[in-house]
Write a protein that holds these residues in place. Structure first.
Motif, PDB file in Angstrom:
ATOM      1  N   VAL A  87      10.376  12.503   6.396  1.00 56.27           N
ATOM      2  CA  VAL A  87       9.630  12.876   5.192  1.00 56.27           C
ATOM      3  C   VAL A  87       8.479  11.883   5.003  1.00 56.27           C
ATOM      4  O   VAL A  87       8.713  10.675   4.952  1.00 56.27           O
ATOM      5  CB  VAL A  87      10.531  12.878   3.950  1.00 56.27           C
ATOM      6  N   PRO A  88       7.237  12.344   4.929  1.00 52.65           N
ATOM      7  CA  PRO A  88       6.104  11.429   4.716  1.00 52.65           C
ATOM      8  C   PRO A  88       6.349  10.567   3.478  1.00 52.65           C
ATOM      9  O   PRO A  88       6.865  11.034   2.455  1.00 52.65           O
ATOM     10  CB  PRO A  88       4.920  12.367   4.529  1.00 52.65           C
ATOM     11  N   TYR A  89       5.933   9.313   3.563  1.00 49.14           N
ATOM     12  CA  TYR A  89       6.261   8.352   2.507  1.00 49.14           C
ATOM     13  C   TYR A  89       5.046   7.483   2.200  1.00 49.14           C
ATOM     14  O   TYR A  89       4.303   7.077   3.108  1.00 49.14           O
ATOM     15  CB  TYR A  89       7.423   7.469   2.954  1.00 49.14           C
ATOM     16  N   THR A  90       4.843   7.187   0.929  1.00 50.28           N
ATOM     17  CA  THR A  90       3.800   6.239   0.500  1.00 50.28           C
ATOM     18  C   THR A  90       4.439   5.199  -0.398  1.00 50.28           C
ATOM     19  O   THR A  90       5.362   5.498  -1.158  1.00 50.28           O
ATOM     20  CB  THR A  90       2.660   6.936  -0.272  1.00 50.28           C
ATOM     21  N   TYR A  91       3.913   3.979  -0.317  1.00 52.03           N
ATOM     22  CA  TYR A  91       4.469   2.906  -1.148  1.00 52.03           C
ATOM     23  C   TYR A  91       3.393   1.846  -1.378  1.00 52.03           C
ATOM     24  O   TYR A  91       2.569   1.569  -0.510  1.00 52.03           O
ATOM     25  CB  TYR A  91       5.688   2.256  -0.500  1.00 52.03           C
ATOM     26  N   SER A 112      -9.899 -11.910  -5.190  1.00 51.71           N
ATOM     27  CA  SER A 112      -9.759 -10.807  -4.250  1.00 51.71           C
ATOM     28  C   SER A 112      -8.458 -10.967  -3.475  1.00 51.71           C
ATOM     29  O   SER A 112      -8.044 -12.091  -3.152  1.00 51.71           O
ATOM     30  CB  SER A 112     -10.944 -10.780  -3.282  1.00 51.71           C
ATOM     31  N   MET A 113      -7.821  -9.835  -3.163  1.00 50.53           N
ATOM     32  CA  MET A 113      -6.576  -9.855  -2.403  1.00 50.53           C
ATOM     33  C   MET A 113      -6.753  -9.053  -1.115  1.00 50.53           C
ATOM     34  O   MET A 113      -7.365  -7.982  -1.124  1.00 50.53           O
ATOM     35  CB  MET A 113      -5.430  -9.272  -3.229  1.00 50.53           C
ATOM     36  N   VAL A 114      -6.212  -9.586  -0.025  1.00 49.59           N
ATOM     37  CA  VAL A 114      -6.227  -8.908   1.268  1.00 49.59           C
ATOM     38  C   VAL A 114      -4.784  -8.795   1.741  1.00 49.59           C
ATOM     39  O   VAL A 114      -4.036  -9.786   1.751  1.00 49.59           O
ATOM     40  CB  VAL A 114      -7.078  -9.667   2.295  1.00 49.59           C
ATOM     41  N   PHE A 115      -4.379  -7.572   2.152  1.00 51.48           N
ATOM     42  CA  PHE A 115      -2.999  -7.289   2.526  1.00 51.48           C
ATOM     43  C   PHE A 115      -2.897  -7.185   4.048  1.00 51.48           C
ATOM     44  O   PHE A 115      -3.679  -6.473   4.692  1.00 51.48           O
ATOM     45  CB  PHE A 115      -2.532  -5.986   1.876  1.00 51.48           C
ATOM     46  N   THR A 116      -1.910  -7.899   4.616  1.00 56.44           N
ATOM     47  CA  THR A 116      -1.746  -7.949   6.063  1.00 56.44           C
ATOM     48  C   THR A 116      -0.272  -7.847   6.415  1.00 56.44           C
ATOM     49  O   THR A 116       0.574  -8.476   5.758  1.00 56.44           O
ATOM     50  CB  THR A 116      -2.310  -9.264   6.630  1.00 56.44           C
ATOM     51  N   THR A 119       2.788   6.127  13.027  1.00 52.42           N
ATOM     52  CA  THR A 119       2.107   6.733  11.867  1.00 52.42           C
ATOM     53  C   THR A 119       1.878   5.736  10.733  1.00 52.42           C
ATOM     54  O   THR A 119       1.301   6.087   9.702  1.00 52.42           O
ATOM     55  CB  THR A 119       2.935   7.904  11.315  1.00 52.42           C
ATOM     56  N   PHE A 120       2.309   4.502  10.892  1.00 56.79           N
ATOM     57  CA  PHE A 120       2.244   3.515   9.800  1.00 56.79           C
ATOM     58  C   PHE A 120       0.809   3.031   9.603  1.00 56.79           C
ATOM     59  O   PHE A 120       0.103   2.700  10.557  1.00 56.79           O
ATOM     60  CB  PHE A 120       3.145   2.332  10.118  1.00 56.79           C
ATOM     61  N   THR A 121       0.384   2.984   8.344  1.00 60.85           N
ATOM     62  CA  THR A 121      -0.897   2.360   7.997  1.00 60.85           C
ATOM     63  C   THR A 121      -0.711   1.531   6.735  1.00 60.85           C
ATOM     64  O   THR A 121       0.156   1.825   5.901  1.00 60.85           O
ATOM     65  CB  THR A 121      -2.005   3.395   7.739  1.00 60.85           C
ATOM     66  N   ILE A 122      -1.525   0.493   6.595  1.00 61.96           N
ATOM     67  CA  ILE A 122      -1.572  -0.283   5.349  1.00 61.96           C
ATOM     68  C   ILE A 122      -3.025  -0.496   4.992  1.00 61.96           C
ATOM     69  O   ILE A 122      -3.850  -0.837   5.855  1.00 61.96           O
ATOM     70  CB  ILE A 122      -0.826  -1.628   5.474  1.00 61.96           C
ATOM     71  N   ASN A 123      -3.362  -0.237   3.753  1.00 61.16           N
ATOM     72  CA  ASN A 123      -4.721  -0.447   3.266  1.00 61.16           C
ATOM     73  C   ASN A 123      -4.873  -1.925   2.939  1.00 61.16           C
ATOM     74  O   ASN A 123      -4.189  -2.454   2.057  1.00 61.16           O
ATOM     75  CB  ASN A 123      -4.970   0.412   2.027  1.00 61.16           C
ATOM     76  N   SER A 124      -5.759  -2.605   3.669  1.00 59.04           N
ATOM     77  CA  SER A 124      -5.900  -4.054   3.487  1.00 59.04           C
ATOM     78  C   SER A 124      -6.477  -4.418   2.130  1.00 59.04           C
ATOM     79  O   SER A 124      -6.348  -5.561   1.687  1.00 59.04           O
ATOM     80  CB  SER A 124      -6.785  -4.640   4.597  1.00 59.04           C
ATOM     81  N   SER A 125      -7.105  -3.460   1.437  1.00 55.33           N
ATOM     82  CA  SER A 125      -7.723  -3.753   0.139  1.00 55.33           C
ATOM     83  C   SER A 125      -6.758  -3.600  -1.023  1.00 55.33           C
ATOM     84  O   SER A 125      -6.829  -4.356  -1.996  1.00 55.33           O
ATOM     85  CB  SER A 125      -8.931  -2.838  -0.094  1.00 55.33           C
ATOM     86  N   GLY A 138      -3.148  -2.582  -0.423  1.00 52.45           N
ATOM     87  CA  GLY A 138      -1.757  -2.720  -0.027  1.00 52.45           C
ATOM     88  C   GLY A 138      -0.987  -1.429   0.088  1.00 52.45           C
ATOM     89  O   GLY A 138       0.236  -1.458   0.279  1.00 52.45           O
ATOM     90  N   LEU A 139      -1.656  -0.265  -0.014  1.00 53.12           N
ATOM     91  CA  LEU A 139      -0.953   1.007   0.069  1.00 53.12           C
ATOM     92  C   LEU A 139      -0.434   1.223   1.488  1.00 53.12           C
ATOM     93  O   LEU A 139      -1.191   1.159   2.462  1.00 53.12           O
ATOM     94  CB  LEU A 139      -1.885   2.153  -0.319  1.00 53.12           C
ATOM     95  N   MET A 140       0.881   1.476   1.621  1.00 50.48           N
ATOM     96  CA  MET A 140       1.501   1.770   2.908  1.00 50.48           C
ATOM     97  C   MET A 140       1.839   3.251   2.972  1.00 50.48           C
ATOM     98  O   MET A 140       2.406   3.803   2.019  1.00 50.48           O
ATOM     99  CB  MET A 140       2.770   0.927   3.090  1.00 50.48           C
ATOM    100  N   THR A 141       1.507   3.892   4.084  1.00 49.62           N
ATOM    101  CA  THR A 141       1.864   5.293   4.306  1.00 49.62           C
ATOM    102  C   THR A 141       2.460   5.425   5.701  1.00 49.62           C
ATOM    103  O   THR A 141       1.982   4.798   6.646  1.00 49.62           O
ATOM    104  CB  THR A 141       0.638   6.212   4.176  1.00 49.62           C
ATOM    105  N   PHE A 142       3.489   6.230   5.838  1.00 50.06           N
ATOM    106  CA  PHE A 142       4.098   6.466   7.140  1.00 50.06           C
ATOM    107  C   PHE A 142       5.106   7.597   7.029  1.00 50.06           C
ATOM    108  O   PHE A 142       5.531   7.976   5.929  1.00 50.06           O
ATOM    109  CB  PHE A 142       4.781   5.200   7.683  1.00 50.06           C
TER     110      PHE A 142
END
Length: 749
Positions: A190-194, A205-209, A247-253, A255-259
């Motif tokens: 099931v597609p998931y966002t967090y 400023s925050m950067v997510f890694t 399929t995992f991605t994280i938005n560095s700006s 922090g949104l994770m989708t997979f």
């Protein structure tokens, strides 16, 4: 620097946890945060998540801290459990539960198929001994859960968590923290966002890694990465830190994770949030997270912004854009295509954007509407990670609540603003500051001082020295389509103030209106100190009614014009209070011809007068000598007068009695056995008392004319006395008593 409350910093964090099988392992996740208190003192918080079937949580944990490249300082301290409530107002160690009603996790039933976890917080205050551009805080615990599927030998690894701080370039910084509650379960396929819901109260400023999970050797000597196990596709930090089929991605700006998870699993992922300020990295925090993917079926919900509801804001590339100092609002929907869905929606708005309001309708349906509104200040600029969590409460097997967290990024543009309207005294200066934009140009509105009263006309912070109230206008050459690029500031100039009041005299128990002369062209306020005896201490001309007992009162009147205390004028006012006078003489009696010396005490400022004046040696004196003119009872009244005062009056009586003249009588001769009626002469007539001495032989020795019947010669003295003043006189007389001669004869022989 903004201050936090204890619970603001300790906001609830994210945790995806896994159920360990080995009793020796229990570490299911952690994060380390810090809050600046004062100077170089920080409060450190360690949030630890314990598997309910693992070993007992530690009673305390060790915090290691050191710097590198500076003094090479190193130290450690024990962190103790928090004893107060933790968000959302529960006891420390409360279960992080997302199970449906009637369904127990392993926290309540060790044989349950649903893993359960408890949240434990530890804290300690640390004072850093020096400034350094790289401080590291770290906590280690043994051991990780053993059933992790993406790490090598997890049960043999310590759980290592760290945070970094640059208190050289960013003294007083507080770390980012997280606002989203734990969501421990997701469904395979099931597609998931967090989103962690991270935010920074300093607007850094925050950067997510994504980083490799860390371990160490169980001491303060550093850390190392834990290797991944072999898998297909291979684990990597870019698109497959857990099995997601890349399929995992994280938005560095934000922090949104989708997979989309592929296969049931228990995996560990670690997210690091770096803080940046003015191009310098000033700190970081990390979150060690366990993800449980279960075999379950659920329809993925969604969150959509209703563009027709955008008010004073726009939406570009999925980001809401609004302006500082301008209210804006929009609505969104949490929805699911499952018509049997029971959705409950919440968000992190109050934590991330204090003062904002979100109202919801149609909760517990398949479509929930939320409407967001906020009036950001000029200090609320920058990127805000607004998260919306959709909880699916339909409670499908295996009886747990599934949730997904969506992100609606909000960017607050800096509207051009001048901080702030101000008031100055004549000949003083005001520092102006334009924020929001750049390439500023200053002008001045008609009616004020000329533009030359600014030290510069193209900078953002000129100094203004106007001679009268002036409105300055700044225009930004950098414009934004939705924000204003111009603002006006008013510098109010307080012209010189004069205030004066003449010292004056009044009397006790007297009311006196005061008269103050105030000269100013501005509105003004007044304050009298002290306010003793005043009808009001905030009016220009109060009425003063001083109490008795104090001869002089000193008042200070402060006149503040235009609300500026710096321009206030003062005057000191002395009020002399005449306390009246006292006459110590009481009613008295004197003998005619005598005098009475008046004894009195009073203020010489009074004008004194006596009535009657006859016999008063000095009728204008408070203490004259009084010589009554005759036998009488006379009331003497003295009056003290002063302009504007009520008269002060005292009085007493003088009774004047005559001094008697006494003639006791002429020489008298009687025969023994005879009586004589005495007839003395006493003048003038008065209510005297009489006394004859000796009193023997007299029928009434205390009357004026008694009857004498004595048998022998006597010398009598009559004393006459007035009743009050005891005016006394006496005289004497002699009464010769002749004894009788009897014939005696003898009988003849």
């Amino acid at each position: 620097m903004k201050k936090f409350t204890y619970f603001l910093l300790l906001s609830v964090s994210l945790l995806f946890t896994a159920a360990p099988k080995a009793q020796a392992s229990h570490c299911a996740g952690a994060e380390l945060l810090f809050q600046w208190l004062h100077d170089s003192t920080y409060q450190i918080f360690y949030k630890f998540y314990r598997d309910c079937v693992g070993i007992q949580e530690a009673s305390s944990v060790t915090l290691c801290y050191n710097n590198t490249g500076c003094t090479s300082y190193s130290n450690s301290v024990s962190m103790t459990k928090v004893t107060t409530l933790i968000p959302p107002g529960v006891a420390n160690g409360t279960e992080v539960a997302r199970n449906c009603p009637g369904v127990q996790t392993t926290c309540g039933n060790s044989s349950s198929a649903i893993p359960g976890y408890r949240e434990w917080w530890y804290t300690v205050n640390v004072t850093l001994p020096s400034r350094c551009n790289h401080w590291t805080f770290a906590v280690y615990q043994s051991a990780r859960n053993s059933a992790i599927t993406n790490l090598t030998n997890p049960g043999g690894q310590t759980l290592y968590t760290e945070a970094t701080l640059d208190n050289d370039d960013a003294q007083g910084d507080t770390s980012p923290f997280f606002s989203v509650k734990p969501v421990p379960y997701i469904c395979d396929g099931v597609p998931y966002t967090y989103n962690n819901g991270a935010y920074d109260i300093n607007n850094d400023s925050m950067v997510f890694t994504m980083i490799q999970p860390l371990t160490n050797s169980g001491n303060c000597t550093g850390s190392s990465s834990i290797a991944w196990v072999s898998a297909t596709p291979a684990f990597n930090l870019t698109d497959n830190p857990l099995q997601t089929n890349n399929t995992f991605t994280i938005n560095s700006s934000n922090g949104l994770m989708t997979f989309t998870p592929s296969g049931t699993q228990r995996a560990v992922i670690t997210v690091r949030v770096d803080e940046w300020r003015n191009g310098i990295k000033i700190g970081s925090v990390m979150r060690d997270i366990q993800v449980i993917v279960l075999s379950c079926t659920i329809t993925q919900p969604g969150v959509d912004v209703t563009t027709a509801t955008l008010n004073n804001c726009t939406m570009s590339n999925g980001t809401i854009q609004a302006c500082a100092a301008t209210p804006f609002s929009f609505c969104f929907q949490g929805n699911t295509s499952d018509t049997a869905g029971i959705l409950v929606v919440n968000d992190n708005s109050t934590t991330v954007m204090p003062g904002s309001v979100v109202t919801y309708s149609n909760q517990q349906t398949d479509t929930v509407t939320g409407c967001f509104s906020w009036w950001p200040t000029v200090f609320d600029t920058g990127y805000k990670i607004f998260t919306v969590t959709v909880n699916d409460s339909t409670c499908r097997p295996p009886g747990i609540l599934f949730s997904q967290t969506f992100t609606i990024p909000i960017y607050i543009w800096p509207a051009t603003t001048i901080l702030n309207d101000t008031t100055i005294c004549l000949s003083k200066s005001a520092n102006l500051l334009a924020v929001g934009g750049g390439n500023f140009t200053w002008t001045v509105l008609p009616g004020g001082s000329p533009l030359s009263t600014l030290t510069c006309t193209t900078c953002n912070n000129p100094v203004a020295t106007p001679t009268l109230t002036t409105q300055y206008v700044v225009t930004s050459g950098i414009t934004n389509a939705i924000c204003k690029n111009k603002d006006t500031v008013t510098v109010t100039v307080i012209q010189p103030i004069s205030v004066s009041i003449a010292d004056t005299t009044t009397c006790v128990n007297n009311s006196l209106p005061l008269f103050v002369n105030v000269t100013t062209t501005n509105n003004y306020s007044v304050l009298w100190q002290p306010n003793t005896g005043l009808s009001s201490d905030t009016v220009v001309n109060p009425v003063v009614s001083p109490p008795s007992g104090t001869a002089t009162f000193t008042y200070i009147i402060t006149v503040t014009a235009g609300g500026s205390a710096a321009c206030a004028a003062y005057d000191t006012f002395h009020l002399h209070v005449l306390q009246g006078f006292r006459v110590f003489n009481g009613d008295t009696a004197i003998c005619f011809g005598k005098t009475v010396q008046v004894k009195a005490l009073g203020d010489p400022a009074y004008f004194y007068s006596w009535t009657p004046v006859a016999g008063v040696s000095s009728p204008g004196s408070l203490a004259p000598v009084i010589t009554p003119g005759g036998v009488s009872i006379q009331t003497y009244v003295v009056t003290g007068t002063y302009p504007g005062c009520r008269d002060s009056v005292n009085s007493f009586k003088i009774t004047t009695e005559p001094v008697p003249t006494v003639i006791a009588g002429i020489y008298r001769q009687i025969c023994s056995g005879d009586t004589v009626h005495l007839a003395p002469i006493v003048t003038p007539p008065y209510a005297y008392t009489y006394s004859w001495a000796p009193g023997s032989g007299l029928d009434y020795p205390n009357t004026l004319a008694p009857i004498f019947s004595g048998l022998s010669t006597v010398h009598l003295t009559l004393t006459v006395t007035s009743p009050l003043a005891k005016c006394t006189a006496n005289d004497s007389m002699t009464i010769n008593v002749i004894k009788k001669a009897f014939l005696q004869f003898s009988p003849s022989d």
